[in-house]
Design an enzyme around this catalytic site. Sequence first.
Site, PDB file in Angstrom:
ATOM      1  N   SER A 147      22.271  41.033 -37.167  1.00  0.00           N
ATOM      2  CA  SER A 147      21.755  40.892 -38.171  1.00  0.00           C
ATOM      3  C   SER A 147      21.311  39.108 -38.184  1.00  0.00           C
ATOM      4  CB  SER A 147      22.475  41.286 -39.651  1.00  0.00           C
ATOM      5  OG  SER A 147      21.596  41.329 -40.598  1.00  0.00           O
TER       6      SER A 147
ATOM      7  N   ASP B 207      12.715  31.399 -30.314  1.00  0.00           N
ATOM      8  CA  ASP B 207      11.285  30.983 -30.600  1.00  0.00           C
ATOM      9  C   ASP B 207      10.855  29.682 -30.530  1.00  0.00           C
ATOM     10  OD1 ASP B 207      10.944  34.068 -31.287  1.00  0.00           O
ATOM     11  OD2 ASP B 207      10.024  33.662 -33.325  1.00  0.00           O
TER      12      ASP B 207
ATOM     13  N   LYS C 217      19.672  44.972 -35.984  1.00  0.00           N
ATOM     14  CA  LYS C 217      19.558  45.176 -37.110  1.00  0.00           C
ATOM     15  C   LYS C 217      18.606  44.175 -37.675  1.00  0.00           C
ATOM     16  CE  LYS C 217      22.071  45.641 -41.579  1.00  0.00           C
ATOM     17  NZ  LYS C 217      21.472  44.458 -42.220  1.00  0.00           N
TER      18      LYS C 217
END
Length: 506
Positions: A314, A325, A339
């Site tokens: 998470s 990214d 998750k």
Amino acid sequence: MGSKLKNIGLIGLGMIAGVAASMQLDAIAQKSGAEPLPLEEVRQLTDVFGMIKSNYVEPVEDKKLLTEAISGMVASLDPHSAYLDKKAFKELRESTMGKFVGLGIEVGMEDGYVKVISPIEDSPAYRAGIKAGDLITRLDATPVKGLTLDEAVKKMRGEPNTKITLTIARKDEDRPIIVTIMRQEIRMQSVKSKVIEPGYAWLRVTQFQEPTVDDMAKKILAFYAQEPNLKGLVLDLRNDPGGVLPGAIGVSGAFLPKDAVVVTTNGQLASSKVIYAAKRDEYAQGSLTDPLARLPDAIKKVPMVVLINSGSASASEIVAGALQDYKRATIMGTQSFGKGSVQSVIPLPPDRQTAVKLTTARYYTPNGRSIQARGIVPDIMVDEYADGDGLNGLRLREADLTKHLINDKDKDATEVKATTVDEKEEERLIALEKKRKPLEFGSKEDFQLAQALNHLKGLPVQVSKVKAEIRDTSSKDDKPVKDIRKDSKTPSEKIEKAPAEKIEKK
């Protein structure tokens, strides 16, 4: 097939694994009120209620029946939605502040028993001599066999200065060990750090709590004071089950450009379509100062490795995904938990001492990737040990959980589940693990950390012989977004003010 190992939890903390963005209760009520209630089903519910009241073998209180009906209704949705009674709601709020009442043991489940992963230093369990690897077989007079990990954790929680007796099976001990421990308030240290060797530092976030960003800033300043010419940094998110969203935004923001998008969310409500950026009002709500403003400019450029494993979930996946990214750090280790959903904690009237923890959105990395039921795939796969990944491959993942959400970005993509091995191989892995000395992250015996340092120094890295189970192809553009508000084609186009309360646990 033997029983799979569950992800670690923490006595008193429960298993925190998430980000949360609380929505306004009236907004949700308006949404649900727009559609008529199914009268036939509601009538059936009242019929069953009346049947129980009149025909059950013994009287049942109305409040109990209604509470259990609410609990069952919410729990039927997905693995992370739940009804929180007064005690559970109180414990959740305490855990996000980094404190709780309990024994101070990091635990998992093995063969139906509670296994001690490690006692928290200077906790009641630590002082009582509880050791890593101990199996807890009884809690007072209650056998642990047959309990879920959450049920066992609840029994070990309680009021301060109350006692609980544990029956423990320990390797190399012929007889059970019986220990009585006094419950006390435990204060968790969510951030750890040290200079590993000249020029290289290690920064570990064990879970994301309200003090995490402040604590991280202090740790960074401390190791820069000791090592002003830092050559490399390892951010350790292994076994970090998540926590509060502002913590994830702040930790990411420490290393990303100012105002960089960290994560976006999308759900049914307009208020769930949110873009979260590395801004002070997103990670330091209610604070008059910006904890990241004190950090040296060099922290934005120092070469970085982020360590993750199957226990990284998470909020820790949000951080790893954002840094990946933007190509700000090299992600190393093994594939994360997967998750990718947001839980809103919504207090219930009239007294607002109970709440519903409801899944209200999915979240996405800055490039629009969804990690739901997949996880973050490391740039460099490295096992926990030189001879393999130990028991990590047997741990339950999001995709193993009943009623888990699918990955909405690519519904045909392979979900990442616990490794399927035959019973003989599982027994071999468990036997091998019992012979190992418990791994202390950040120690000289930490193989993955050693490989991260090798990478930062340009030395050879011993990569895993096992390939990642999936590769994420949901993002066609491999370049980090510059302004997701203009360029993103994810569902999160509408900019909303981030809600004030963000708390969640798994």
